[in-house]
Write a protein that holds these residues in place. Structure first.
Motif, short mmCIF file in Angstrom:
data_model
loop_
_atom_site.label_atom_id
_atom_site.label_comp_id
_atom_site.label_asym_id
_atom_site.label_seq_id
_atom_site.Cartn_x
_atom_site.Cartn_y
_atom_site.Cartn_z
N VAL A 1 0.84 -1.19 0.00
CA VAL A 1 0.00 0.00 0.00
C VAL A 1 0.88 1.25 0.00
CG1 VAL A 1 -1.76 -1.23 1.34
CG2 VAL A 1 -0.14 0.27 2.53
N LEU A 2 0.25 2.38 -0.27
CA LEU A 2 0.84 3.68 -0.01
C LEU A 2 0.07 4.32 1.13
CD1 LEU A 2 1.26 5.11 -3.63
CD2 LEU A 2 3.01 4.04 -2.21
N VAL A 3 0.78 5.02 2.02
CA VAL A 3 0.12 5.68 3.14
C VAL A 3 0.44 7.18 3.11
CG1 VAL A 3 0.07 3.65 4.62
CG2 VAL A 3 2.05 5.16 4.69
N ASP A 4 -0.49 7.97 3.61
CA ASP A 4 -0.32 9.42 3.64
C ASP A 4 -1.10 9.96 4.85
OD1 ASP A 4 0.43 11.96 2.85
OD2 ASP A 4 -1.23 12.18 1.42
N PRO A 5 -0.44 10.68 5.77
CA PRO A 5 0.98 11.03 5.78
C PRO A 5 1.85 9.86 6.24
CG PRO A 5 -0.13 11.95 7.70
CD PRO A 5 -1.19 11.30 6.88
N ALA A 6 2.91 9.62 5.51
CA ALA A 6 3.74 8.44 5.77
C ALA A 6 4.59 8.58 7.03
CB ALA A 6 4.66 8.18 4.56
N ARG A 7 4.92 9.80 7.40
CA ARG A 7 5.82 9.98 8.54
C ARG A 7 5.20 9.46 9.84
NH1 ARG A 7 3.28 14.70 7.52
NH2 ARG A 7 2.31 15.81 9.28
N LYS A 8 3.88 9.31 9.87
CA LYS A 8 3.20 8.88 11.09
C LYS A 8 3.06 7.36 11.20
CE LYS A 8 0.41 13.06 11.66
NZ LYS A 8 -0.95 13.60 11.88
N ILE A 9 3.45 6.64 10.13
CA ILE A 9 3.16 5.22 10.09
C ILE A 9 4.46 4.41 10.11
CG2 ILE A 9 2.06 3.37 8.77
CD1 ILE A 9 0.16 5.36 10.03
N ARG A 10 4.61 3.61 11.19
CA ARG A 10 5.81 2.80 11.35
C ARG A 10 5.45 1.33 11.53
NH1 ARG A 10 6.64 7.54 14.38
NH2 ARG A 10 8.45 8.76 13.70
N ILE A 11 6.44 0.49 11.37
CA ILE A 11 6.23 -0.94 11.58
C ILE A 11 5.66 -1.18 12.98
CG2 ILE A 11 7.38 -3.19 11.77
CD1 ILE A 11 9.36 -2.22 9.65
N GLY A 12 4.63 -1.99 13.05
CA GLY A 12 3.99 -2.30 14.33
C GLY A 12 2.74 -1.49 14.60
N ASN A 13 2.58 -0.35 13.90
CA ASN A 13 1.36 0.45 14.08
C ASN A 13 0.13 -0.31 13.59
OD1 ASN A 13 2.90 3.67 13.25
ND2 ASN A 13 2.75 2.61 15.20
N ARG B 1 4.18 0.91 2.33
CA ARG B 1 4.16 0.04 3.49
C ARG B 1 3.55 -1.31 3.08
NH1 ARG B 1 6.51 3.96 4.61
NH2 ARG B 1 6.36 5.32 6.45
N THR B 2 3.83 -2.34 3.86
CA THR B 2 3.16 -3.62 3.72
C THR B 2 2.25 -3.80 4.91
OG1 THR B 2 5.07 -4.54 2.55
CG2 THR B 2 3.46 -6.10 3.41
N LEU B 3 0.97 -4.06 4.64
CA LEU B 3 -0.02 -4.22 5.70
C LEU B 3 -0.55 -5.65 5.71
CD1 LEU B 3 -2.35 -1.06 5.46
CD2 LEU B 3 -0.20 -1.32 6.69
N ARG B 4 -0.82 -6.15 6.92
CA ARG B 4 -1.57 -7.39 7.09
C ARG B 4 -2.94 -7.03 7.64
NH1 ARG B 4 1.54 -10.10 10.27
NH2 ARG B 4 2.46 -11.53 8.73
N PHE B 5 -3.97 -7.32 6.85
CA PHE B 5 -5.33 -7.01 7.28
C PHE B 5 -5.87 -8.12 8.17
CE2 PHE B 5 -5.02 -4.16 3.68
CZ PHE B 5 -5.74 -3.05 4.11
N LEU B 6 -6.58 -7.72 9.20
CA LEU B 6 -7.20 -8.65 10.14
C LEU B 6 -8.70 -8.46 10.08
CD1 LEU B 6 -4.73 -7.99 13.11
CD2 LEU B 6 -4.61 -9.82 11.42
N TYR B 7 -9.40 -9.54 9.73
CA TYR B 7 -10.86 -9.47 9.60
C TYR B 7 -11.44 -10.83 9.90
CZ TYR B 7 -15.46 -8.53 7.57
OH TYR B 7 -16.81 -8.36 7.39
N ASP B 8 -12.45 -10.86 10.75
CA ASP B 8 -13.05 -12.12 11.17
C ASP B 8 -14.16 -12.51 10.20
OD1 ASP B 8 -13.71 -14.36 12.57
OD2 ASP B 8 -14.88 -13.32 14.12
#
Length: 349
Positions: free
Chosen positions: A96-108, A131-138
C-alpha cells in the motif's frame, strides 16, 4: 530520446476534473499518420473510421475502490491507505501507499470502521510512502473483499482535487469492466457507451479483450533524462487463447486493429512473437515503449491526452511520430481539449 524532449506547457485549467456529460460525446481528435492531417470530431464519430470485420481490443480490467481511510491506534490520526497489490491471499497481506507516511511505522495498527471489525498492522516499509499491511478481519476471504469494497473510495487520480462522488464509482469504470484488479482506470475506454458499442457491433466490427491491471507505476514521473535508464513498474497481464485467436485472425485478414488505450498496447506488445502473432499470456509486464519502436500488432489506437514527460505520451509519440504528436498537442491546447483521465480522446490512424 530524452525526457525533456516530451515537455510542454499544459495549462492547469485543461486538466479534466469531471467526465463529459455523456461518455461518447467527449471530443475526439483524429490523427491520420499517412496524410499528416488532424480532424476535430466527437467520440461517437469513431464508428465512421472502421469497417466490417475490423477489430477493437479492449482492456477489461475493473477498478476496485482502492483508497481507504483509517485511524491510527491511540492517536486516532486519519491516514489514507491506497491499496496497490495483494501479495498473499491467505494472510491478506497487501502493498500500500500511506499518507501522511511519517506517522506510520512498523507495528502500528490502523482501524477502518467504527465497529473496529477491520484493522491492519504495518509489517514492513517498502518505499518512502510504501508500506506492507496485514489485514485482520473475522470473516471469509470473500467477506473481507466485500468489506474493502464497502469502505473503499473510487481511486481518482491525485490531480483531481475534489473528493470522489457517487457518480465516480460508475464513470471511473469502463462499461465492459469484468476482472477486478486495477487501481486506475484504462481511461481511453471510458468514452465507450452501450449505444456506441451497439453501433460498432451492428457495423460488423469485432471485439477482443485482454486484461492488464493498471497500477500507479504507469503514472510515476520519470526521474532520469536518459529514457533507456527508466524502469517501469510491473503490471499483471492476461491474454487467453480465444482472444489471441481473434487478434491473429484480424492480422491474417489485414484488418484495422485498434488498441483501445496504452494499457492494451503494452499488453499486446509484451506477448507478440517475432512473426507478429500473439499468443496466450499470463504474467507481468514492465514494458516501456518510447521512440523509436516497431509495433507488431495494432495499426490504429485510441488514447486520451497525457501530461508532459509521461511514459504514456512517449508511447503515443512512438506510434504516431514525435513531431506529429507534439504538433497535435499544441493544437489540442489551442482548441482547449481536456487532458488526462477524465479528458478528451485521440484516434490515431
Amino acid at each position: 530520446m530524452k525526457t525533456s524532449d516530451f515537455n510542454f506547457n499544459l495549462p492547469a485549467e485543461l486538466l479534466a476534473e469531471r467526465p463529459s456529460e455523456h461518455r461518447d460525446e467527449a471530443r475526439l481528435m483524429v490523427l491520420d499518420r499517412a496524410k499528416q492531417t488532424i480532424e476535430h470530431k466527437l467520440f461517437k464519430d469513431v464508428v465512421n473510421y472502421f469497417d466490417e470485420n475490423d477489430l477493437f481490443i479492449f482492456n477489461n480490467t475493473k477498478v476496485f475502490p482502492a483508497r481507504l481511510y483509517g485511524n491510527k491506534e491511540k492517536t486516532g490520526a486519519r491516514i489514507e491507505v491506497f491499496l496497490l497489490r495483494e501479495l498473499d491471499k491467505e494472510t491478506r497481506v497487501w502493498d500500500v501507499l500511506v499518507d501522511p507516511a511519517r506517522k506510520i511505522r512498523i507495528g502500528n495498527k490502523l482501524f477502518f470502521d467504527k465497529e473496529e471489525t477491520l484493522l491492519a498492522e504495518v509489517i514492513d516499509n517498502t518505499t518512502s510512502r510504501g508500506r506492507t499491511l496485514r489485514f485482520l478481519y473475522d470473516g471469509s476471504y470473500e467477506e473481507f473483499r466485500e468489506k474493502l469494497r464497502e469502505i473503499g473510495n473510487t481511486p481518482l487520480p491525485k490531480y483531481i482535487k475534489r473528493e470522489a462522488e457517487p457518480e465516480d464509482a460508475e464513470r471511473y469504470q469502463t462499461i465492459y469492466a469484468k476482472v477486478e484488479g486495477a487501481v486506475a482506470a484504462p481511461t481511453a475506454g471510458l468514452h465507450f457507451s452501450k449505444h456506441l458499442m451497439k453501433r460498432l457491433e451492428i457495423k460488423g466490427i469485432n471485439f477482443a479483450e485482454i486484461t492488464l491491471h493498471v497500477g500507479l507505476g504507469t503514472f510515476n514521473p520519470i526521474e532520469v533524462e536518459d529514457l533507456s535508464k527508466h524502469k517501469m513498474e510491473c503490471e499483471e497481464t492476461i491474454i487467453d487463447q480465444k482472444n489471441a485467436d481473434l487478434i491473429n485472425k484480424a492480422i491474417e485478414e489485414d484488418r484495422k486493429i485498434c488498441a483501445v488505450g496504452t494499457t492494451v498496447m503494452r499488453a499486446i506488445e509484451t506477448s507478440v512473437s517475432s512473426n507478429r502473432r500473439i499468443g496466450p499470456y499470463h504474467g507481468w509486464t514492465n514494458k516501456f515503449i518510447y521512440p523509436p519502436y516497431d509495433f507488431g500488432i495494432a495499426n490504429t489506437m485510441i488514447t486520451n491526452f497525457h501530461t508532459p514527460k509521461s511514459t504514456l505520451l512517449m508511447m503515443i509519440a512512438a506510434f504516431a511520430g514525435k513531431d506529429f504528436v507534439m504538433e497535435a498537442y499544441e493544437e489540442a491546447i489551442r482548441e482547449k481539449y481536456k487532458f488526462y483521465s477524465y479528458g478528451d480522446a485521440m484516434l490515431i490512424l
